[in-house]
Design a protein around this motif. Structure first.
Motif, PDB file in Angstrom:
ATOM      1  N   THR A 152      -2.465 -11.562 -11.587  1.00  0.00           N
ATOM      2  CA  THR A 152      -2.385 -10.276 -10.898  1.00  0.00           C
ATOM      3  C   THR A 152      -3.755  -9.622 -10.832  1.00  0.00           C
ATOM      4  OG1 THR A 152      -0.115 -10.001 -11.695  1.00  0.00           O
ATOM      5  CG2 THR A 152      -1.231  -8.029 -10.884  1.00  0.00           C
ATOM      6  N   ASN A 153      -4.500  -9.701 -11.909  1.00  0.00           N
ATOM      7  CA  ASN A 153      -5.815  -9.065 -11.970  1.00  0.00           C
ATOM      8  C   ASN A 153      -6.831  -9.987 -12.627  1.00  0.00           C
ATOM      9  OD1 ASN A 153      -5.104  -6.327 -10.969  1.00  0.00           O
ATOM     10  ND2 ASN A 153      -3.795  -6.308 -12.772  1.00  0.00           N
ATOM     11  N   GLY A 154      -8.099  -9.806 -12.239  1.00  0.00           N
ATOM     12  CA  GLY A 154      -9.195 -10.534 -12.873  1.00  0.00           C
ATOM     13  C   GLY A 154      -9.573 -11.835 -12.204  1.00  0.00           C
ATOM     14  N   LYS A 155      -8.887 -12.205 -11.116  1.00  0.00           N
ATOM     15  CA  LYS A 155      -9.110 -13.526 -10.514  1.00  0.00           C
ATOM     16  C   LYS A 155     -10.547 -13.731 -10.058  1.00  0.00           C
ATOM     17  CE  LYS A 155      -5.931 -12.984  -7.321  1.00  0.00           C
ATOM     18  NZ  LYS A 155      -5.351 -11.693  -7.732  1.00  0.00           N
TER      19      LYS A 155
ATOM     20  N   ILE B  78       0.508 -11.719 -15.438  1.00  0.00           N
ATOM     21  CA  ILE B  78       1.542 -11.431 -14.446  1.00  0.00           C
ATOM     22  C   ILE B  78       2.004  -9.996 -14.649  1.00  0.00           C
ATOM     23  CG2 ILE B  78       3.881 -11.941 -13.640  1.00  0.00           C
ATOM     24  CD1 ILE B  78       2.060 -14.171 -12.930  1.00  0.00           C
ATOM     25  N   ALA B  79       1.925  -9.195 -13.596  1.00  0.00           N
ATOM     26  CA  ALA B  79       2.415  -7.825 -13.613  1.00  0.00           C
ATOM     27  C   ALA B  79       2.933  -7.512 -12.216  1.00  0.00           C
ATOM     28  CB  ALA B  79       1.301  -6.850 -14.004  1.00  0.00           C
ATOM     29  N   PRO B  80       3.828  -6.534 -12.075  1.00  0.00           N
ATOM     30  CA  PRO B  80       4.392  -6.239 -10.754  1.00  0.00           C
ATOM     31  C   PRO B  80       3.309  -5.921  -9.723  1.00  0.00           C
ATOM     32  CG  PRO B  80       5.644  -5.127 -12.463  1.00  0.00           C
ATOM     33  CD  PRO B  80       4.423  -5.693 -13.132  1.00  0.00           C
TER      34      PRO B  80
ATOM     35  N   HIS C 159      -1.495  -2.277 -13.654  1.00  0.00           N
ATOM     36  CA  HIS C 159      -1.918  -3.276 -14.643  1.00  0.00           C
ATOM     37  C   HIS C 159      -3.435  -3.314 -14.750  1.00  0.00           C
ATOM     38  CE1 HIS C 159      -2.688  -7.413 -16.187  1.00  0.00           C
ATOM     39  NE2 HIS C 159      -1.630  -7.169 -16.912  1.00  0.00           N
ATOM     40  N   ALA C 160      -4.126  -3.298 -13.610  1.00  0.00           N
ATOM     41  CA  ALA C 160      -5.590  -3.309 -13.625  1.00  0.00           C
ATOM     42  C   ALA C 160      -6.141  -2.017 -14.207  1.00  0.00           C
ATOM     43  CB  ALA C 160      -6.117  -3.519 -12.213  1.00  0.00           C
ATOM     44  N   ALA C 161      -5.530  -0.892 -13.869  1.00  0.00           N
ATOM     45  CA  ALA C 161      -5.999   0.384 -14.400  1.00  0.00           C
ATOM     46  C   ALA C 161      -5.810   0.456 -15.910  1.00  0.00           C
ATOM     47  CB  ALA C 161      -5.256   1.531 -13.717  1.00  0.00           C
TER      48      ALA C 161
ATOM     49  N   GLU D 132       4.621   3.629 -17.793  1.00  0.00           N
ATOM     50  CA  GLU D 132       4.108   2.842 -18.924  1.00  0.00           C
ATOM     51  C   GLU D 132       2.594   2.964 -19.020  1.00  0.00           C
ATOM     52  OE1 GLU D 132       4.111  -1.817 -20.491  1.00  0.00           O
ATOM     53  OE2 GLU D 132       5.489  -1.178 -18.910  1.00  0.00           O
ATOM     54  N   LEU D 133       1.929   2.933 -17.889  1.00  0.00           N
ATOM     55  CA  LEU D 133       0.467   3.089 -17.861  1.00  0.00           C
ATOM     56  C   LEU D 133       0.048   4.422 -18.457  1.00  0.00           C
ATOM     57  CD1 LEU D 133      -2.466   2.526 -16.796  1.00  0.00           C
ATOM     58  CD2 LEU D 133      -1.694   3.516 -14.620  1.00  0.00           C
TER      59      LEU D 133
END
Length: 473
Positions: A117-120, A184-186, A334-336, A361-362
């Motif tokens: 999801t993030n960091g690719k 993996i995150a929404p 998720h990235a934040a 959740e964040l």
């Protein structure tokens, strides 16, 4: 796969679509390229000169003679042209799958692939830097860099391949040498329909015989990879894992005796910009490189040589003891969350298009670190509601303006909330298109506003020049 005299429809004339059309025409295919747009498309004369039939203004009708469709990765399966192909029994693939089928029968460059999801992009560029430090002719492709259909025909030693969920959805026979799922995150649920479908698309990166690498700290990636995967973790690694011991990145997976020994790969200070999620990116890149036989020394050299892309925890300036950091690329919660975890006392700038994502959740996790928050964009009220529920004592300012001067107001409000030692962090947790062309334009607007309002920044205490990176512990 034979392409000569095969009627192939290329759906979408973006960079990857144009590259696919060129390569296929060069292989003797009878190519029709379609796009709903009628203007603003580059390279049309070149395509026509190569024998490609170009159809503009109609991206919905499947050509009657189509035997194969190569689609732009962003096109949904429900798009009329793709739905018509499915109904007629015409195979639909993406540019990445096409590239896999185009590889030469002998001597094809191995693929080291990753998704998440993030960091690719950060991880694939770290991987490329490590491979080059080991002396390999390596190039980053896929969701970044040059079109992969052209890269597979060049004489590279190895390809570092970043893959999105869209690209993987349209792939069916990939079998990289090694592959990693970072997290993996929404995200993109409006495209995939559900989190399960999104995760399943990510899991397509693991083909027959692929060495599987997963994030041992992320249960969803562990499930995707299965029991024989090599994990990476921010904790002390178990045998068969890559991880962190004190201030060292270590390998307990590819060493001769994983139960009793480990090899040092790098130090935490070699990871720039330093943040927990970036250490995870570095470990994933190192794990993929080590499966390809890259020595430990090259991992360290590659990480030290790596230059981050803009708008990823990018230090902008420091004024009055307050640091200003641009992480506009944090376009989902998720990235934040990863960005917010990197700093102790934060004035958070957030908002934009949440695309249905939940932020409770964040906000609950970040609440102890928040000095204040400044919200902008279409869905700012949803973030404000979450802050009222989970961080009622945190002062919140909302900026309703959406014109070109809005970011100046945002930075001004953030500066008023900040105290010496704080970090004003742009980590929007949302997409940018409600106010900006893209996340890059949003980050540039933030940096420009900071520089206009912080002209007295001390260059000796501000860390690297604007646009550089300032390590954090």
């Amino acid at each position: 796969m034979r392409f000569e005299d095969v009627h192939i429809t290329v759906a979408g004339l973006g960079v990857s679509g144009r590259a696919a059309a060129r390569v296929l025409a060069g292989r003797g295919a009878l190519v029709t390229a379609v796009d709903a747009r009628t203007e603003g498309i580059e390279g049309l004369d070149e395509l026509r000169a190569a024998g490609v039939a170009v159809r503009l203004g109609d991206g919905e009708t499947l050509p009657a003679d189509a035997e194969l469709v190569v689609t732009s990765p962003g096109w949904k399966p429900s798009t009329p042209l793709l739905a018509a192909a499915a109904a007629r029994g015409v195979e639909v693939i993406g540019e990445v799958e096409l590239a896999w089928r185009l590889r030469p029968a002998d001597g094809a460059a191995p693929w080291l692939a990753l998704t998440g999801t993030n960091g690719k992009t950060t991880a694939v560029r770290m991987l490329t830097s490590i491979l080059r430090a080991a002396g390999h002719d390596a190039v980053a492709v896929g969701n970044v860099g040059e079109p992969i259909v052209e890269a597979v025909l060049a004489e590279h030693d190895v390809l570092a391949v970043e893959l999105s969920s869209y690209q993987l959805h349209w792939s069916s026979t990939l079998a990289p040498h090694a592959a990693a799922v970072l997290n993996i995150a929404p995200d993109h649920l409006d495209w995939h329909g559900s989190l399960d479908a999104y995760a399943a698309a990510k899991g397509r990166i693991y083909g027959p015989g692929t060495i599987r690498v997963c994030n041992a700290d992320d249960e969803a990636t562990v499930r995707l990879a299965g029991p024989d995967a090599r994990g990476f973790t921010l904790r002390m690694p178990a045998p068969g894992q890559f991880g962190v011991v004190e201030d060292l990145l270590v390998d307990r997976a590819t060493v001769a005796d994983p139960a009793r020994s480990a090899e040092e790969l790098a130090e935490l200070k070699d990871v720039v910009p330093f943040a927990p999620h970036n250490v995870a990116n570095a470990l994933a890149a190192a794990a993929l490189a080590r499966t390809f036989g890259v020595p430990c020394e090259a991992v360290r050299e590659g990480l030290r040589a790596f230059k981050p892309d803009p708008h990823r925890i990018a230090f902008v300036a420091s004024a009055g003891g307050v640091d200003y950091v641009d992480d506009s690329k944090a376009t989902n919660p998720h990235a934040a969350a990863a960005s917010l975890a990197a700093y102790e006392s934060i004035v958070w700038i957030a908002g934009g298009l949440l695309k249905g994502a939940d932020v409770d959740e964040l906000v609950a996790a970040a609440a102890p670190r928040l000095r204040g928050a400044v919200l902008l964009g279409a869905d700012r009220e949803r973030i404000a509601e979450a802050l009222r529920r989970h961080a009622p004592d945190v002062p919140v300012r909302e900026v309703a303006e959406t014109d070109t001067g809005a970011m100046d107001l945002v930075v001004r409000e953030a500066a008023r909330l900040a105290r010496p030692g704080d970090t004003v962090l742009l980590a929007p947790a949302a997409a940018s298109m409600d106010m900006f062309t893209d996340y890059k334009a949003r980050g540039n607007a933030f940096a420009a506003a900071v520089r206009r309002q912080a002209p007295a920044a001390d260059p000796d205490s501000a860390g690297p020049p604007a646009g550089g990176e300032k390590p954090r512990s």
